[in-house]
Design a protein around this motif. Structure first.
Motif, short mmCIF file in Angstrom:
data_model
loop_
_atom_site.label_atom_id
_atom_site.label_comp_id
_atom_site.label_asym_id
_atom_site.label_seq_id
_atom_site.Cartn_x
_atom_site.Cartn_y
_atom_site.Cartn_z
N THR A 105 0.75 -1.31 -0.02
CA THR A 105 0.01 -0.08 0.13
C THR A 105 0.92 1.21 -0.04
OG1 THR A 105 -1.73 -1.19 1.38
CG2 THR A 105 -1.84 1.18 1.25
N PHE A 106 0.56 2.25 -0.74
CA PHE A 106 1.02 3.65 -0.77
C PHE A 106 0.36 4.56 -0.10
CE2 PHE A 106 2.40 0.95 -4.50
CZ PHE A 106 3.84 0.87 -4.42
N PHE A 107 0.98 5.58 0.39
CA PHE A 107 0.39 6.73 1.10
C PHE A 107 0.83 8.05 0.60
CE2 PHE A 107 0.00 2.91 3.88
CZ PHE A 107 -1.35 2.71 4.41
N GLU A 108 0.17 8.98 0.49
CA GLU A 108 0.69 10.28 0.36
C GLU A 108 0.88 11.02 1.49
OE1 GLU A 108 -0.08 14.00 -2.94
OE2 GLU A 108 -1.86 12.78 -1.94
N ASP A 109 2.16 11.57 2.02
CA ASP A 109 2.21 12.16 3.17
C ASP A 109 1.61 13.58 3.42
OD1 ASP A 109 3.82 12.41 5.78
OD2 ASP A 109 4.34 14.30 4.74
N ALA A 110 1.45 14.40 2.43
CA ALA A 110 0.86 15.78 2.45
C ALA A 110 -0.55 15.47 2.66
CB ALA A 110 0.92 16.37 0.96
N THR A 111 -1.24 14.71 2.20
CA THR A 111 -2.75 14.30 2.35
C THR A 111 -3.25 13.42 3.27
OG1 THR A 111 -3.05 13.04 0.62
CG2 THR A 111 -3.19 15.43 0.07
N GLN A 112 -2.21 12.53 3.75
CA GLN A 112 -2.45 11.22 4.62
C GLN A 112 -3.42 10.48 4.01
OE1 GLN A 112 -0.69 10.77 8.00
NE2 GLN A 112 0.60 11.93 6.69
N THR A 113 -3.21 10.38 2.67
CA THR A 113 -4.27 9.17 2.19
C THR A 113 -3.63 8.25 1.23
OG1 THR A 113 -4.10 10.72 0.12
CG2 THR A 113 -5.94 11.25 1.69
N LYS A 114 -4.49 6.91 1.37
CA LYS A 114 -4.02 5.96 0.51
C LYS A 114 -4.02 6.24 -1.10
CE LYS A 114 -5.42 2.22 3.60
NZ LYS A 114 -6.25 1.02 3.57
N LEU A 115 -3.06 5.66 -1.69
CA LEU A 115 -3.08 5.77 -2.93
C LEU A 115 -3.84 4.68 -3.99
CD1 LEU A 115 0.41 7.55 -3.67
CD2 LEU A 115 -1.95 8.47 -3.47
N ASN A 116 -3.66 3.66 -3.16
CA ASN A 116 -4.34 2.33 -3.77
C ASN A 116 -5.42 1.95 -2.41
OD1 ASN A 116 -1.55 1.49 -2.65
ND2 ASN A 116 -2.49 -0.26 -2.44
N GLU A 117 -7.14 1.87 -2.98
CA GLU A 117 -7.73 1.75 -2.03
C GLU A 117 -7.61 0.39 -1.05
OE1 GLU A 117 -10.70 2.52 0.58
OE2 GLU A 117 -9.58 3.92 -0.77
N ASP A 118 -7.45 -0.70 -2.31
CA ASP A 118 -6.91 -2.00 -1.66
C ASP A 118 -5.42 -2.25 -1.78
OD1 ASP A 118 -9.99 -2.56 -1.00
OD2 ASP A 118 -10.18 -2.94 -3.46
N PRO A 119 -5.05 -3.04 -0.96
CA PRO A 119 -3.68 -3.66 -0.99
C PRO A 119 -3.35 -4.29 -2.39
CG PRO A 119 -4.58 -4.29 1.39
CD PRO A 119 -5.84 -3.88 0.29
#
Length: 205
Positions: free
Chosen positions: A111-125
């Motif tokens: 799973t990848f996360f964007e630090d600035a928005t604290q959001t997952k970049l892929n919803e499912d692993p």
């Protein structure tokens, strides 16, 4: 037989050279990617048949090191987190050449996360099935490598698989997606597939 094994082992090591050398090259950037947290979770993953024992800490240390070596080379200007969860593995025991040769394999979710928005970049692993680089089906890696070498090789390929996934989805990092040639040692699969069956299928030759 010893001479044959030695010659095949030498051939494997020679072939692996090209793959391992890629870390010495400056990579083409993937958008604005800059590695922040390098997270590896190994919480008692399932051990497949005919496997050596590998501790959770051994998996964690090997994969974190491999991911850092590979993704730490990128010099973007936006932080991203990468999380790898070890689900199952086979670190093949020695077999009988040309009769029974277990193959090493590792199943991970990424799973990848964007630090600035604290959001997952892929919803499912993203499920990835990882085989050792340059493994010989006739012998199986248990004939040629120690457990430590198997773990290191699988971890090295995990990092390659993560990098390939990033390139194929480069828009997540502000880049342009790439179409990569198939790699038989890295198989992408849905997180809901029965990937444990792939371990069983690849434990015999």
């Amino acid at each position: 037989m010893r001479s044959v094994v030695a010659m095949m082992a030498l051939a494997v090591l020679t072939a692996c050279g090209g793959i391992r050398d890629d870390l010495t090259e400056r990579p083409d950037q993937i958008g604005n990617f800059l590695l922040a947290h390098n997270i590896v979770v190994a919480n008692d993953p399932q051990k497949g048949p005919f496997s050596r024992d590998v501790t959770d800490e051994e998996w964690k240390e090997a994969i974190q090191s491999a991911v850092q070596d590979r993704l730490g080379r990128y010099e973007g200007d936006a932080w991203y987190h990468v999380a790898v969860v070890v689900q199952a593995y086979v670190a093949a025991m020695p077999g009988v050449p040309m009769v029974y040769s277990p193959q090493s394999v590792l199943l991970v979710d990424v799973t990848f996360f964007e630090d600035a928005t604290q959001t997952k970049l892929n919803e499912d692993p993203i499920r990835l099935t990882i085989f050792e680089p340059c493994c010989t089906p006739v012998l199986g890696s248990g004939m040629l490598r120690t457990k430590e070498e198997q773990v290191e090789g699988l971890a090295f390929n995990v990092a390659r698989a993560v990098e390939r996934t990033m390139r194929e989805n480069a828009e997540w990092f502000g880049g342009v997606p790439e179409t990569l040639a198939d790699d038989p040692t890295i198989v992408a699969g849905d997180a809901h597939n029965d990937a444990i069956d792939q371990i069983d299928a690849n434990s015999t030759n």
